[in-house]
Design a protein around this motif. Structure first.
Motif: not given
Length: 211
Positions: A107-121
């Motif tokens: 979950t942490g890994g996905l959140q970190m990746a999402f922070s880079a790809i879709r930070p506003r979402v």
């Protein structure tokens, strides 16, 4: 730690952390010495019979299996959320009785990746979940029997205008989820409405569903 979660009307998490309160800050027993968990879960202080759910953040899969089996024996209908390490661990823990398994690493890994790809979402959902920033909230409501909204279309229930709340999804009793349901989607008993809105408006909607 293992946390006991209790039901509304208080709508707060009343919890005893085994590692701190019942074990007096001693280390949890090793996986080869699991007997103390049986005594702890049967303790009236823990209040398992009153708990709506049990959350285990213990990383040991063997310990979690034992905890799941004990809880299922003492409180069969409790919601059990357990900590896993990978997809294989998730499958095994679900098989023995966990309702949901969360892997902090995945979950942490996905959140970190999402922070880079879709930070506003991600920022939007962080705001919805962090009560210190806004009173925007996300809730899921089970439509009970004899609800006044049973059989109504979303546009007839007028949730958007009447309660200033957005229904982002409807989960049917079969488990099928309808994302962004259309205005003519019919609300049925047993459905779960996934909603976003301000806390006060969500509370008004919760009370309306009970009428």
């Amino acid at each position: 730690a293992v946390t006991m979660c209790y039901s509304p009307p208080s709508r707060r998490l009343a919890a005893w952390l085994l590692a701190s309160s019942l074990l007096s800050r001693r280390r949890l027993p090793p996986t080869s010495t699991l007997f103390p968990y049986t005594t702890l879960f049967r303790s009236p202080r823990l209040g398992l019979t009153r708990a709506k759910g049990v959350i285990s953040t213990i990383r040991s899969e063997a310990t979690n299996v034992y905890i799941i089996l004990i809880v299922r024996e003492l409180k069969p209908n409790a919601l059990i959320i357990s900590c896993g390490t990978d997809h294989a661990s998730e499958k095994r823990l679900m098989k023995v009785g966990a309702d949901r398994v969360v892997s902090p690493s995945l979950t942490g890994g996905l959140q970190m990746a999402f922070s880079a790809i879709r930070p506003r979402v991600l920022q939007f959902f962080d705001m919805a979940l962090d009560k210190s920033h806004t009173d925007l909230d996300m809730e899921d409501f089970l439509v009970p029997e004899n609800s006044s909204m049973h059989g109504k279309m979303l546009k007839e229930a007028d949730i958007r205008n009447g309660y200033d709340t957005i229904v982002v999804g409807i989960i049917r009793p079969s488990g099928i989820m309808s994302y962004n349901p259309k205005a003519d989607a019919v609300i049925q008993t047993g459905d779960t409405l996934v909603c976003i809105g301000h806390s006060d408006d969500l509370e008004r909607l919760r009370r309306a569903l009970l009428r």
